[in-house]
Design an enzyme around this catalytic site. Structure first.
Site, PDB file in Angstrom:
ATOM      1  N   HIS A 111       5.543  -6.762  -8.284  1.00 45.27           N
ATOM      2  CA  HIS A 111       4.191  -6.544  -8.834  1.00 45.27           C
ATOM      3  C   HIS A 111       4.094  -6.947 -10.306  1.00 45.27           C
ATOM      4  O   HIS A 111       3.151  -6.556 -10.991  1.00 45.27           O
ATOM      5  CB  HIS A 111       3.755  -5.083  -8.642  1.00 45.27           C
ATOM      6  N   THR A 185       8.607   5.434  -2.972  1.00 44.86           N
ATOM      7  CA  THR A 185       7.363   4.679  -2.743  1.00 44.86           C
ATOM      8  C   THR A 185       6.626   5.251  -1.542  1.00 44.86           C
ATOM      9  O   THR A 185       7.264   5.670  -0.567  1.00 44.86           O
ATOM     10  CB  THR A 185       7.622   3.171  -2.537  1.00 44.86           C
TER      11      THR A 185
HETATM   12  P1  OAD Z   1       3.015   5.837  -5.428  1.00 46.35           P
HETATM   13  O1  OAD Z   1       2.503   6.600  -6.581  1.00 46.35           O
HETATM   14  O2  OAD Z   1       2.065   5.436  -4.365  1.00 46.35           O
HETATM   15  O3  OAD Z   1       4.145   6.677  -4.709  1.00 46.35           O
HETATM   16  C1  OAD Z   1       5.170   7.309  -5.410  1.00 46.35           C
HETATM   17  C2  OAD Z   1       6.111   7.922  -4.395  1.00 46.35           C
HETATM   18  O4  OAD Z   1       7.213   8.449  -5.104  1.00 46.35           O
HETATM   19  C3  OAD Z   1       5.514   9.071  -3.566  1.00 46.35           C
HETATM   20  O5  OAD Z   1       5.799   8.838  -2.208  1.00 46.35           O
HETATM   21  C4  OAD Z   1       6.251  10.310  -4.077  1.00 46.35           C
HETATM   22  O6  OAD Z   1       6.474  11.269  -3.067  1.00 46.35           O
HETATM   23  C5  OAD Z   1       7.546   9.712  -4.554  1.00 46.35           C
HETATM   24  N1  OAD Z   1       8.235  10.461  -5.633  1.00 46.35           N
HETATM   25  C6  OAD Z   1       7.697  11.199  -6.617  1.00 46.35           C
HETATM   26  N2  OAD Z   1       8.657  11.675  -7.430  1.00 46.35           N
HETATM   27  C7  OAD Z   1       9.827  11.221  -6.941  1.00 46.35           C
HETATM   28  C8  OAD Z   1      11.179  11.356  -7.328  1.00 46.35           C
HETATM   29  N3  OAD Z   1      11.550  12.066  -8.405  1.00 46.35           N
HETATM   30  N4  OAD Z   1      12.132  10.738  -6.591  1.00 46.35           N
HETATM   31  C9  OAD Z   1      11.800  10.007  -5.489  1.00 46.35           C
HETATM   32  N5  OAD Z   1      10.525   9.846  -5.082  1.00 46.35           N
HETATM   33  C10 OAD Z   1       9.558  10.443  -5.782  1.00 46.35           C
HETATM   34  O7  OAD Z   1       3.816   4.589  -6.016  1.00 46.35           O
HETATM   35  P2  OAD Z   1       4.218   3.237  -5.292  1.00 46.35           P
HETATM   36  O8  OAD Z   1       4.511   3.440  -3.853  1.00 46.35           O
HETATM   37  O9  OAD Z   1       5.232   2.601  -6.129  1.00 46.35           O
HETATM   38  O10 OAD Z   1       0.610  -1.452  -7.507  1.00 46.35           O
HETATM   39  O11 OAD Z   1       2.872   2.421  -5.407  1.00 46.35           O
HETATM   40  C11 OAD Z   1       2.853   1.101  -4.979  1.00 46.35           C
HETATM   41  C12 OAD Z   1       1.908   0.314  -5.832  1.00 46.35           C
HETATM   42  O12 OAD Z   1       0.621   0.935  -5.854  1.00 46.35           O
HETATM   43  C13 OAD Z   1       2.295   0.211  -7.300  1.00 46.35           C
HETATM   44  O13 OAD Z   1       3.234  -0.797  -7.550  1.00 46.35           O
HETATM   45  C14 OAD Z   1       0.979  -0.123  -7.930  1.00 46.35           C
HETATM   46  C15 OAD Z   1       0.127   0.889  -7.215  1.00 46.35           C
HETATM   47  O14 OAD Z   1      -1.235   0.614  -7.199  1.00 46.35           O
HETATM   48  C16 OAD Z   1       0.294  -2.383  -8.401  1.00 46.35           C
HETATM   49  O15 OAD Z   1       0.282  -2.148  -9.587  1.00 46.35           O
HETATM   50  C17 OAD Z   1      -0.031  -3.701  -7.783  1.00 46.35           C
END
Ligand code: OAD
Length: 245
Positions: A111, A185
């Site tokens: 990204h 994620t």
């Molecule tokens: P999200 O905010 O959607 O998800 C974060 C995930 O991390 C969730 O499933 C939480 O349960 C988990 N989480 C939280 N704390 C944690 C920890 N300490 N250890 C392990 N897991 C934990 O973020 P992404 O899936 O990365 O896109 O989001 C994907 C994309 O959506 C991002 O790259 C961004 C966003 O819009 C762009 O910028 C294009």
């Protein structure tokens, strides 16, 4: 070991970087259509830049956590390794630098990179890791063509970089992985699930590290419901012990 690691915002949560959809995540309080689309930038580039500059500042002050370090250790030991991160921060890269021997081409920031400032019209770009060139809040303009510069990240509605897709595809089609780890994620994007599944092939392990259940959970061979900073160092140590035994 042939290993693919895929990470999302949760891996940087313990470094103090907010996630997007988790508790206190950005998209809980902010509207992505006002901050992370080409239309938002065309409408109000100052608002978009203010948000990205604030995030850059937070990332500059943050440090890699034990999860980033564990992934770097795995990268160093695995025979073949690729890290695909959805994160635009540089915490994986800094953890890898500490490890000193991880080639740059083992990390794909699918990204984009928040510290890249690139022209919205031509190919010109610069890297602003240390400080902002426009910390007076003015809008950066391209020194080549005069168009507004924008953050070098992928916004909603934009294509992923084809060269980066190529790197991931080459790895995924280059042989089944013994291990695929998906960390922190929500795995909302189809390509994340697709790469994880195809990379594991018929025999590899697909391990999910996430305190919450996600759409990937039903197809994971193992789910570790703990924060990444606790689970990953243990997982990587277990793994390295088992392959050296
Ligand atoms: P999200 O905010 O959607 O998800 C974060 C995930 O991390 C969730 O499933 C939480 O349960 C988990 N989480 C939280 N704390 C944690 C920890 N300490 N250890 C392990 N897991 C934990 O973020 P992404 O899936 O990365 O896109 O989001 C994907 C994309 O959506 C991002 O790259 C961004 C966003 O819009 C762009 O910028 C294009």
């Amino acid at each position: 070991m042939r290993v693919l690691v895929i990470t999302g915002a949760g891996v940087s949560a313990e470094s103090g970087i907010p996630t997007f959809r988790g508790k206190d995540g950005y998209w809980r309080n902010l509207d992505p259509t006002k901050l992370a689309t080409p239309e938002a930038f065309a409408r109000d580039p100052n608002l978009v830049w203010d948000w990205y500059r604030e995030r850059r500042q937070r990332i500059r002050k943050a440090e890699p956590n034990p999860a980033h370090q564990a992934i770097a250790k795995l990268a160093e030991r695995a025979r073949e390794f690729l890290l695909v991160t959805q994160n635009v921060d540089d915490l994986h890269r800094r953890a890898e630098w500490e490890q000193k021997c991880i080639p740059r081409d083992k990390i794909v920031q699918i990204h984009g990179d928040i510290f890249v400032t690139r022209c919205s019209r031509c190919d010109w770009q610069r890297y602003e890791r240390e400080h902002e060139q426009h910390d007076d809040g003015s809008l950066p303009k391209c020194p080549e063509c005069g168009a507004f510069m924008r953050p070098g990240v992928v916004w909603f509605g934009e294509q992923l970089d084809l060269a980066k897709i190529g790197t991931v595809e080459n790895f995924v089609t280059g042989g089944d992985c013994d291990l695929v780890i998906v960390v922190g994620t929500t795995a909302l994007f189809g390509y994340i699930i697709d790469w994880a599944l195809r990379a594991r092939g018929h025999t590899g392990q697909l391990v999910e590290v996430n305190p919450e259940e996600t759409s990937l959970s039903p197809i994971a061979t193992r789910s570790v419901r703990e924060p990444a900073g606790i689970a990953l160092p243990r997982l990587v140590n277990e793994l390295l012990r088992s392959v050296s035994a």
